[in-house]
Design an enzyme around this catalytic site. Structure first.
Site, PDB file in Angstrom:
ATOM      1  N   THR A  42       0.869  -1.182   0.000  1.00  0.00           N
ATOM      2  CA  THR A  42       0.000   0.000   0.000  1.00  0.00           C
ATOM      3  C   THR A  42       0.900   1.224   0.000  1.00  0.00           C
ATOM      4  O   THR A  42       1.642   1.437   0.975  1.00  0.00           O
ATOM      5  CB  THR A  42      -0.898   0.021   1.253  1.00  0.00           C
ATOM      6  N   LYS A  66      -7.825   1.710  -3.063  1.00  0.00           N
ATOM      7  CA  LYS A  66      -7.490   1.273  -1.697  1.00  0.00           C
ATOM      8  C   LYS A  66      -7.617   2.443  -0.710  1.00  0.00           C
ATOM      9  O   LYS A  66      -8.237   2.319   0.346  1.00  0.00           O
ATOM     10  CB  LYS A  66      -6.060   0.716  -1.711  1.00  0.00           C
ATOM     11  N   LYS A 119      -1.514   4.924   8.660  1.00  0.00           N
ATOM     12  CA  LYS A 119      -0.706   4.987   7.425  1.00  0.00           C
ATOM     13  C   LYS A 119      -1.599   5.238   6.202  1.00  0.00           C
ATOM     14  O   LYS A 119      -1.333   6.124   5.394  1.00  0.00           O
ATOM     15  CB  LYS A 119       0.059   3.672   7.246  1.00  0.00           C
TER      16      LYS A 119
HETATM   17  P1  NAD Z   1       5.772  -6.282   7.219  1.00  0.00           P
HETATM   18  O1  NAD Z   1       6.599  -5.189   7.802  1.00  0.00           O
HETATM   19  O2  NAD Z   1       5.362  -7.426   8.063  1.00  0.00           O
HETATM   20  O3  NAD Z   1       6.504  -6.878   5.918  1.00  0.00           O
HETATM   21  C1  NAD Z   1       7.309  -6.111   5.039  1.00  0.00           C
HETATM   22  C2  NAD Z   1       8.551  -6.947   4.753  1.00  0.00           C
HETATM   23  O4  NAD Z   1       9.339  -6.269   3.751  1.00  0.00           O
HETATM   24  C3  NAD Z   1       9.465  -7.092   5.992  1.00  0.00           C
HETATM   25  O5  NAD Z   1       9.625  -8.471   6.296  1.00  0.00           O
HETATM   26  C4  NAD Z   1      10.781  -6.417   5.565  1.00  0.00           C
HETATM   27  O6  NAD Z   1      11.926  -7.057   6.078  1.00  0.00           O
HETATM   28  C5  NAD Z   1      10.700  -6.554   4.050  1.00  0.00           C
HETATM   29  N1  NAD Z   1      11.548  -5.609   3.335  1.00  0.00           N
HETATM   30  C6  NAD Z   1      11.634  -4.268   3.479  1.00  0.00           C
HETATM   31  N2  NAD Z   1      12.532  -3.752   2.611  1.00  0.00           N
HETATM   32  C7  NAD Z   1      13.009  -4.814   1.891  1.00  0.00           C
HETATM   33  C8  NAD Z   1      13.965  -4.943   0.844  1.00  0.00           C
HETATM   34  N3  NAD Z   1      14.616  -3.876   0.345  1.00  0.00           N
HETATM   35  N4  NAD Z   1      14.218  -6.166   0.361  1.00  0.00           N
HETATM   36  C9  NAD Z   1      13.579  -7.257   0.850  1.00  0.00           C
HETATM   37  N5  NAD Z   1      12.659  -7.210   1.846  1.00  0.00           N
HETATM   38  C10 NAD Z   1      12.382  -5.995   2.356  1.00  0.00           C
HETATM   39  O7  NAD Z   1       4.486  -5.543   6.592  1.00  0.00           O
HETATM   40  P2  NAD Z   1       3.096  -6.224   6.164  1.00  0.00           P
HETATM   41  O8  NAD Z   1       2.134  -6.170   7.302  1.00  0.00           O
HETATM   42  O9  NAD Z   1       3.375  -7.525   5.487  1.00  0.00           O
HETATM   43  O10 NAD Z   1       2.578  -5.154   5.093  1.00  0.00           O
HETATM   44  C11 NAD Z   1       3.135  -5.074   3.785  1.00  0.00           C
HETATM   45  C12 NAD Z   1       2.320  -4.096   2.984  1.00  0.00           C
HETATM   46  O11 NAD Z   1       0.962  -4.526   2.913  1.00  0.00           O
HETATM   47  C13 NAD Z   1       2.291  -2.677   3.562  1.00  0.00           C
HETATM   48  O12 NAD Z   1       2.372  -1.747   2.516  1.00  0.00           O
HETATM   49  C14 NAD Z   1       0.945  -2.614   4.272  1.00  0.00           C
HETATM   50  O13 NAD Z   1       0.431  -1.303   4.366  1.00  0.00           O
HETATM   51  C15 NAD Z   1       0.099  -3.493   3.362  1.00  0.00           C
HETATM   52  N6  NAD Z   1      -1.059  -4.120   4.019  1.00  0.00           N
HETATM   53  C16 NAD Z   1      -0.915  -4.712   5.246  1.00  0.00           C
HETATM   54  C17 NAD Z   1      -2.029  -5.305   5.837  1.00  0.00           C
HETATM   55  C18 NAD Z   1      -1.908  -5.983   7.192  1.00  0.00           C
HETATM   56  O14 NAD Z   1      -2.949  -6.289   7.789  1.00  0.00           O
HETATM   57  N7  NAD Z   1      -0.704  -6.240   7.690  1.00  0.00           N
HETATM   58  C19 NAD Z   1      -3.273  -5.293   5.194  1.00  0.00           C
HETATM   59  C20 NAD Z   1      -3.374  -4.716   3.931  1.00  0.00           C
HETATM   60  C21 NAD Z   1      -2.257  -4.123   3.344  1.00  0.00           C
END
Ligand code: NAD
Length: 304
Positions: free
Chosen positions: A96, A171, A246
């Protein structure tokens, strides 16, 4: 031909999404900066790569699921992902991020000889695990058609919203409705409390009258009327308040960029930012009802 998929970002959402893709028998090569995330994905059938560039080298499709727009753009650009991929690779960003960043990501992919989609999701970790996510997709029809079978393996509903950035636009517009409506429902419960109205009575009326909405009938911010709502488990998420903060921040950016004077969207962004920095840091977004009660008590003196 079955596509080889690179999956970068194997956190709360990306981990189970990549595992669901691998469970369909496809070859999924994953990478995450956090070794523990990479190890759990590997245990779920994802092939672990030593770097993002190595993960994409053999891929036909690259899926990213990263925290924010700056991570996506840095990975695509200075960290060399676009340069490391085969010509014509399809880049699908499911994170997102700002609509403007999504458009930049499309442009960067196109300039590097690739194709792109923005495909953010709703449904949370539960939806990612159960492969019932909703995907909101922006980009060209041909790429959408190519991506649909992959998104189907991770989701329950796939909507093509329009051109570059349209998925992110859908979204943040949806989540702006949700953030505002949760505040409205919470304010109504707090007002009802001050008028001596029981939570159940207000629920019984509003849930079948014109006040009906998801924030009331599924994620009810007070305990009791909807047993499955986070309010009944000390506001454990659910949809965490910092994620709502966010998304509303992204909506507020887009409102400013568009010169739109949407008072409620801007105010909701401020309220959730303050809540998420304080007691809401680990709570479901419906916990905003506490912040409203705190304000009421401050003005009127302690409740008797
Ligand atoms: P998270 O922090 O659990 O996962 C993100 C991952 O990206 C981490 O494991 C991090 O180590 C990795 N990362 C960051 N930079 C990197 C790089 N350069 N190379 C490789 N890996 C890298 O976050 P999440 O909860 O999985 O959310 C991910 C996205 O989905 C966000 O944009 C969030 O807004 C969106 N989202 C989350 C939810 C939710 O309920 N968690 C729901 C809908 C949307």
């Amino acid at each position: 031909m079955t596509s080889v998929i690179a999956f970068i970002g194997l956190g709360h959402m990306g981990g189970p999404m990549a595992a669901n893709l691998a469970a369909t028998g496809r070859r999924v090569i994953g990478f995450d900066l956090v070794p523990a995330e990479l190890a759990s994905a590997a245990a779920a059938g994802v092939e672990a790569a030593d770097s993002a560039a190595l993960a994409v080298a053999e891929a036909d499709v690259v899926i990213t699921m990263l925290p924010a727009g700056r991570h996506v753009l840095a990975l695509y650009g200075e960290q060399g992902l676009l340069a490391a991929a085969k010509p014509g690779t399809l880049f699908i960003d499911c994170s997102t991020i700002d609509v403007e960043d999504a458009v930049r990501a499309h442009t960067a992919a196109g300039e590097a000889g690739h194709r792109a989609l923005d495909a953010p999701v709703s449904g949370g970790v539960t939806g990612a695990e159960a492969a019932t996510l909703t995907f909101m997709v922006g980009g060209a029809e041909t790429e959408f058609a190519e991506a649909t079978p992959l998104l189907d393996a991770m989701g329950g509903k796939i909507v093509h919203c329009g051109g570059a950035g349209a998925g992110q636009a859908a979204k943040i517009c949806n989540n702006m409705i949700l953030g505002i409506s949760m505040i409205a429902v919470s304010e109504a419960f707090v007002l009802g409390e001050s008028l001596g109205l029981s939570h159940q009575a207000l629920y019984d009326v509003a849930s079948t009258a014109s006040g009906q909405c998801w924030a009331l009938t599924t994620n009810c911010p007070v305990p009791g009327p909807v047993p499955a709502s986070p309010a009944n488990r000390d506001y454990r998420p659910g949809f965490a308040a910092p994620l709502m903060a966010k998304d509303l921040g992204l909506a507020a950016n887009a409102l400013r960029a568009g010169g739109i004077d949407a008072g409620l969207g801007g105010r909701a962004a401020e309220m959730y930012a303050a809540f998420a920095e304080g007691e809401g840091a680990t709570q479901d977004f419906s916990g905003i009802v506490h912040a409203l009660r705190a304000t009421t008590t401050d003005r009127n003196g302690p409740a008797s």
